[in-house]
Motif scaffolding. Structure first.
Motif, PDB file in Angstrom:
ATOM      1  N   UNK A   1       3.511 -12.849   2.294  1.00 31.38           N
ATOM      2  CA  UNK A   1       3.411 -11.848   1.237  1.00 31.38           C
ATOM      3  C   UNK A   1       1.936 -11.571   1.008  1.00 31.38           C
ATOM      4  N   UNK A   2       1.538 -10.316   1.143  1.00 30.97           N
ATOM      5  CA  UNK A   2       0.153  -9.912   0.934  1.00 30.97           C
ATOM      6  C   UNK A   2       0.064  -9.187  -0.397  1.00 30.97           C
ATOM      7  N   UNK A   3      -0.585  -9.818  -1.374  1.00 32.21           N
ATOM      8  CA  UNK A   3      -0.826  -9.172  -2.664  1.00 32.21           C
ATOM      9  C   UNK A   3      -2.020  -8.232  -2.465  1.00 32.21           C
ATOM     10  N   UNK A   4      -1.717  -6.950  -2.392  1.00 32.36           N
ATOM     11  CA  UNK A   4      -2.723  -5.953  -2.015  1.00 32.36           C
ATOM     12  C   UNK A   4      -3.973  -5.977  -2.896  1.00 32.36           C
ATOM     13  N   UNK A   5      -3.846  -5.978  -4.223  1.00 37.40           N
ATOM     14  CA  UNK A   5      -5.062  -5.973  -5.050  1.00 37.40           C
ATOM     15  C   UNK A   5      -5.946  -7.201  -4.831  1.00 37.40           C
ATOM     16  N   UNK A   6      -5.344  -8.374  -4.742  1.00 37.08           N
ATOM     17  CA  UNK A   6      -6.154  -9.584  -4.612  1.00 37.08           C
ATOM     18  C   UNK A   6      -6.756  -9.732  -3.217  1.00 37.08           C
ATOM     19  N   UNK A   7      -6.133  -9.099  -2.207  1.00 35.22           N
ATOM     20  CA  UNK A   7      -6.658  -9.201  -0.842  1.00 35.22           C
ATOM     21  C   UNK A   7      -7.429  -7.950  -0.421  1.00 35.22           C
ATOM     22  N   UNK A   8      -7.571  -7.003  -1.334  1.00 29.98           N
ATOM     23  CA  UNK A   8      -8.365  -5.821  -1.037  1.00 29.98           C
ATOM     24  C   UNK A   8      -7.753  -4.890  -0.003  1.00 29.98           C
ATOM     25  N   UNK A   9      -6.438  -4.830   0.040  1.00 29.91           N
ATOM     26  CA  UNK A   9      -5.732  -3.971   0.994  1.00 29.91           C
ATOM     27  C   UNK A   9      -5.286  -2.704   0.267  1.00 29.91           C
ATOM     28  N   UNK A  10      -5.548  -1.550   0.871  1.00 34.31           N
ATOM     29  CA  UNK A  10      -5.153  -0.272   0.267  1.00 34.31           C
ATOM     30  C   UNK A  10      -3.951   0.319   1.008  1.00 34.31           C
ATOM     31  N   UNK A  11      -3.346   1.326   0.387  1.00 36.21           N
ATOM     32  CA  UNK A  11      -2.249   2.039   1.048  1.00 36.21           C
ATOM     33  C   UNK A  11      -2.748   2.712   2.321  1.00 36.21           C
TER      34      UNK A  11
ATOM     35  N   UNK B   1       1.004   1.441   9.968  1.00 38.51           N
ATOM     36  CA  UNK B   1       2.357   2.015  10.023  1.00 38.51           C
ATOM     37  C   UNK B   1       2.406   3.298  10.840  1.00 38.51           C
ATOM     38  N   UNK B   2       1.266   3.986  10.933  1.00 38.93           N
ATOM     39  CA  UNK B   2       1.236   5.238  11.673  1.00 38.93           C
ATOM     40  C   UNK B   2       1.742   6.425  10.893  1.00 38.93           C
ATOM     41  N   UNK B   3       1.835   6.269   9.568  1.00 33.76           N
ATOM     42  CA  UNK B   3       2.250   7.382   8.720  1.00 33.76           C
ATOM     43  C   UNK B   3       1.750   7.123   7.304  1.00 33.76           C
ATOM     44  N   UNK B   4       1.692   8.162   6.478  1.00 31.77           N
ATOM     45  CA  UNK B   4       1.215   7.975   5.102  1.00 31.77           C
ATOM     46  C   UNK B   4       2.117   7.016   4.316  1.00 31.77           C
ATOM     47  N   UNK B   5       1.496   6.236   3.468  1.00 33.08           N
ATOM     48  CA  UNK B   5       2.205   5.274   2.622  1.00 33.08           C
ATOM     49  C   UNK B   5       1.993   5.682   1.176  1.00 33.08           C
ATOM     50  N   UNK B   6       3.083   5.847   0.434  1.00 30.36           N
ATOM     51  CA  UNK B   6       2.987   6.278  -0.962  1.00 30.36           C
ATOM     52  C   UNK B   6       3.492   5.233  -1.945  1.00 30.36           C
ATOM     53  N   UNK B   7       4.293   4.280  -1.465  1.00 25.99           N
ATOM     54  CA  UNK B   7       4.899   3.298  -2.354  1.00 25.99           C
ATOM     55  C   UNK B   7       4.744   1.895  -1.785  1.00 25.99           C
ATOM     56  N   UNK B   8       4.964   0.920  -2.637  1.00 28.12           N
ATOM     57  CA  UNK B   8       5.039  -0.467  -2.204  1.00 28.12           C
ATOM     58  C   UNK B   8       6.354  -1.032  -2.699  1.00 28.12           C
TER      59      UNK B   8
END
Length: 91
Positions: A35-45, A52-59
Motif C-alpha cells: 500500500x503506497x500512501x501517496x501524500x507521505x511518499x510524495x507520489x502524485x496522480x 498506467x498509460x492514461x490519466x488518473x483522476x481518482x484513488x
C-alpha cells in the motif's frame, strides 16, 4: 500475483482496496501487496498516470503484477472474475 495500491489513508475506497488485498493475502490468492500512501511518499496522480498509460483522476489505483487494474470497483471485479475469494468484500 503481487498487488500495489496507490491511495490516501483518508479515502474510504482506498481503505477497502487495502482490506481486500489483505483478505487475498490471507487466503493465499496473492503473494503479497504494498500500500503506497501517496501524500507521505510524495507520489502524485501524474506519476501514476505515467505508469498506467492514461490519466488518473481518482484513488485508489491498483496494479496487479505491474498491470493497471483501475480503482476499487475494478479491483473488486478483477477478484470476482478470477474467483480469488470465496466471497466478495462488497457483500
Amino acid at each position: 500475483m503481487f498487488v500495489v495500491i496507490f491511495g490516501r489513508l483518508s479515502c474510504p475506497f482506498c481503505v477497502r482496496a487495502k482490506q481486500l488485498a489483505e483478505q487475498l493475502e490471507q487466503a493465499g490468492s496473492i503473494e503479497g501487496y504494498r500500500y503506497v500512501d501517496m501524500p507521505s511518499e510524495g507520489v502524485s496522480k501524474d506519476d501514476i498516470a505515467k505508469t498506467a498509460g492514461k490519466p488518473i483522476h481518482t484513488v485508489p489505483q491498483v496494479f496487479v503484477d505491474q498491470q493497471h487494474v483501475g480503482g476499487f470497483s475494478e479491483f473488486d471485479q478483477f477478484v470476482r472474475d478470477r474467483q480469488l475469494l470465496s466471497t466478495s468484500s462488497t457483500a
